[in-house]
Design a protein around this motif. Structure first.
Motif, PDB file in Angstrom:
ATOM      1  N   LYS A  78       1.069  -1.252   0.334  1.00  0.00           N
ATOM      2  CA  LYS A  78      -0.129  -0.327  -0.117  1.00  0.00           C
ATOM      3  C   LYS A  78       0.649   1.261   0.147  1.00  0.00           C
ATOM      4  O   LYS A  78       2.051   1.139   0.220  1.00  0.00           O
ATOM      5  CB  LYS A  78      -0.398  -0.401   1.405  1.00  0.00           C
ATOM      6  CG  LYS A  78      -2.141  -0.846   1.452  1.00  0.00           C
ATOM      7  CD  LYS A  78      -3.063  -1.161   3.008  1.00  0.00           C
ATOM      8  CE  LYS A  78      -3.291  -2.372   2.986  1.00  0.00           C
ATOM      9  NZ  LYS A  78      -4.033  -1.891   4.622  1.00  0.00           N
ATOM     10  N   CYS A  79       0.338   2.110   0.006  1.00  0.00           N
ATOM     11  CA  CYS A  79       0.888   3.579  -0.514  1.00  0.00           C
ATOM     12  C   CYS A  79       1.390   4.024   1.012  1.00  0.00           C
ATOM     13  O   CYS A  79       0.567   3.589   1.946  1.00  0.00           O
ATOM     14  CB  CYS A  79       0.203   4.377  -0.632  1.00  0.00           C
ATOM     15  SG  CYS A  79       0.584   6.366  -0.740  1.00  0.00           S
ATOM     16  N   VAL A  81       1.228   5.881   2.473  1.00  0.00           N
ATOM     17  CA  VAL A  81       0.341   7.550   3.128  1.00  0.00           C
ATOM     18  C   VAL A  81      -0.972   7.350   3.686  1.00  0.00           C
ATOM     19  O   VAL A  81      -1.240   7.508   4.531  1.00  0.00           O
ATOM     20  CB  VAL A  81       0.633   9.675   2.258  1.00  0.00           C
ATOM     21  CG1 VAL A  81      -0.226  10.502   2.890  1.00  0.00           C
ATOM     22  CG2 VAL A  81       2.607   9.053   2.624  1.00  0.00           C
ATOM     23  N   CYS A  82      -1.445   6.901   2.712  1.00  0.00           N
ATOM     24  CA  CYS A  82      -3.061   7.405   2.372  1.00  0.00           C
ATOM     25  C   CYS A  82      -3.564   5.579   2.001  1.00  0.00           C
ATOM     26  O   CYS A  82      -4.147   5.269   2.132  1.00  0.00           O
ATOM     27  CB  CYS A  82      -3.516   7.368   0.898  1.00  0.00           C
ATOM     28  SG  CYS A  82      -3.442   6.875  -0.919  1.00  0.00           S
ATOM     29  N   GLN A  83      -2.912   4.373   2.517  1.00  0.00           N
ATOM     30  CA  GLN A  83      -3.302   3.046   2.263  1.00  0.00           C
ATOM     31  C   GLN A  83      -3.652   2.528   0.660  1.00  0.00           C
ATOM     32  O   GLN A  83      -4.386   1.583   1.455  1.00  0.00           O
ATOM     33  CB  GLN A  83      -3.410   2.723   4.161  1.00  0.00           C
ATOM     34  CG  GLN A  83      -2.876   3.241   5.038  1.00  0.00           C
ATOM     35  CD  GLN A  83      -1.574   2.759   4.940  1.00  0.00           C
ATOM     36  OE1 GLN A  83      -0.984   1.955   5.360  1.00  0.00           O
ATOM     37  NE2 GLN A  83      -0.594   3.246   5.864  1.00  0.00           N
ATOM     38  N   LYS A  84      -3.684   3.513   0.374  1.00  0.00           N
ATOM     39  CA  LYS A  84      -4.017   2.890  -1.247  1.00  0.00           C
ATOM     40  C   LYS A  84      -3.421   1.297  -2.038  1.00  0.00           C
ATOM     41  O   LYS A  84      -2.505   1.210  -1.658  1.00  0.00           O
ATOM     42  CB  LYS A  84      -4.333   3.890  -2.188  1.00  0.00           C
ATOM     43  CG  LYS A  84      -5.192   2.653  -3.588  1.00  0.00           C
ATOM     44  CD  LYS A  84      -4.657   4.235  -4.244  1.00  0.00           C
ATOM     45  CE  LYS A  84      -4.885   3.714  -5.876  1.00  0.00           C
ATOM     46  NZ  LYS A  84      -5.034   5.005  -7.033  1.00  0.00           N
ATOM     47  N   CYS A 100       1.755   6.331  -3.937  1.00  0.00           N
ATOM     48  CA  CYS A 100       0.825   6.436  -4.838  1.00  0.00           C
ATOM     49  C   CYS A 100       1.683   7.314  -5.494  1.00  0.00           C
ATOM     50  O   CYS A 100       2.000   8.087  -5.194  1.00  0.00           O
ATOM     51  CB  CYS A 100      -0.207   6.598  -4.411  1.00  0.00           C
ATOM     52  SG  CYS A 100      -0.722   7.779  -3.580  1.00  0.00           S
ATOM     53  N   HIS A 103       0.887  10.503  -3.894  1.00  0.00           N
ATOM     54  CA  HIS A 103       1.812  11.143  -2.757  1.00  0.00           C
ATOM     55  C   HIS A 103       3.374  11.244  -3.225  1.00  0.00           C
ATOM     56  O   HIS A 103       3.882  10.576  -1.562  1.00  0.00           O
ATOM     57  CB  HIS A 103       1.539  10.190  -1.200  1.00  0.00           C
ATOM     58  CG  HIS A 103      -0.146  10.350  -0.678  1.00  0.00           C
ATOM     59  ND1 HIS A 103      -1.081   9.467  -0.988  1.00  0.00           N
ATOM     60  CD2 HIS A 103      -0.365  11.579  -0.322  1.00  0.00           C
ATOM     61  CE1 HIS A 103      -2.375  10.222  -0.520  1.00  0.00           C
ATOM     62  NE2 HIS A 103      -1.736  11.545  -0.049  1.00  0.00           N
TER      63      HIS A 103
END
Length: 105
Positions: A78-79, A81-84, A100, A103
């Motif tokens: 995941k990213c 920062v945003c956990q995408k 991502c 970020h």
């Protein structure tokens, strides 16, 4: 005198020990690697591939990603920062961590 049968030999229970920590197995199971028995804790530590994100082993049948010279469960990649989730997506690396596009700056 007590004895147990393991690895085609007979052992005193206190002599049948983990090949790493040297503790007897007692009634616990053991794992065989290169002909030596290991307790579950040491076998997992020494011989399993672990996800760099969650620290748990990547087991047979798990989906996983190899990126940034590390291994991740698919759901753990995941990213930072945003956990995408980034599996199958383009991503950017900074400091050895995935980001991502939004970020990466």
């Amino acid at each position: 005198m007590d004895c147990l049968n393991a690895l085609d030999r007979q052992w005193h229970p206190e002599c049948f020990i983990c090949g790493y920590c040297n503790k007897p197995f007692g009634n616990n199971s053991f794992y065989l690697e290169d002909g030596l028995p290991y307790c579950e804790k040491d076998w997992n530590e020494l011989f399993t591939t672990k996800c760099i994100s969650c620290g748990f082993p990547i087991e047979a049948g798990d989906r996983w990603v190899e990126a940034l010279n590390n291994n991740y469960h698919s759901q753990c990649f995941k990213c930072s920062v945003c956990q995408k989730n980034l599996e199958g997506q383009s991503f950017y690396a900074k400091g050895g961590k995935p980001f991502c596009k939004a970020h990466a700056r």
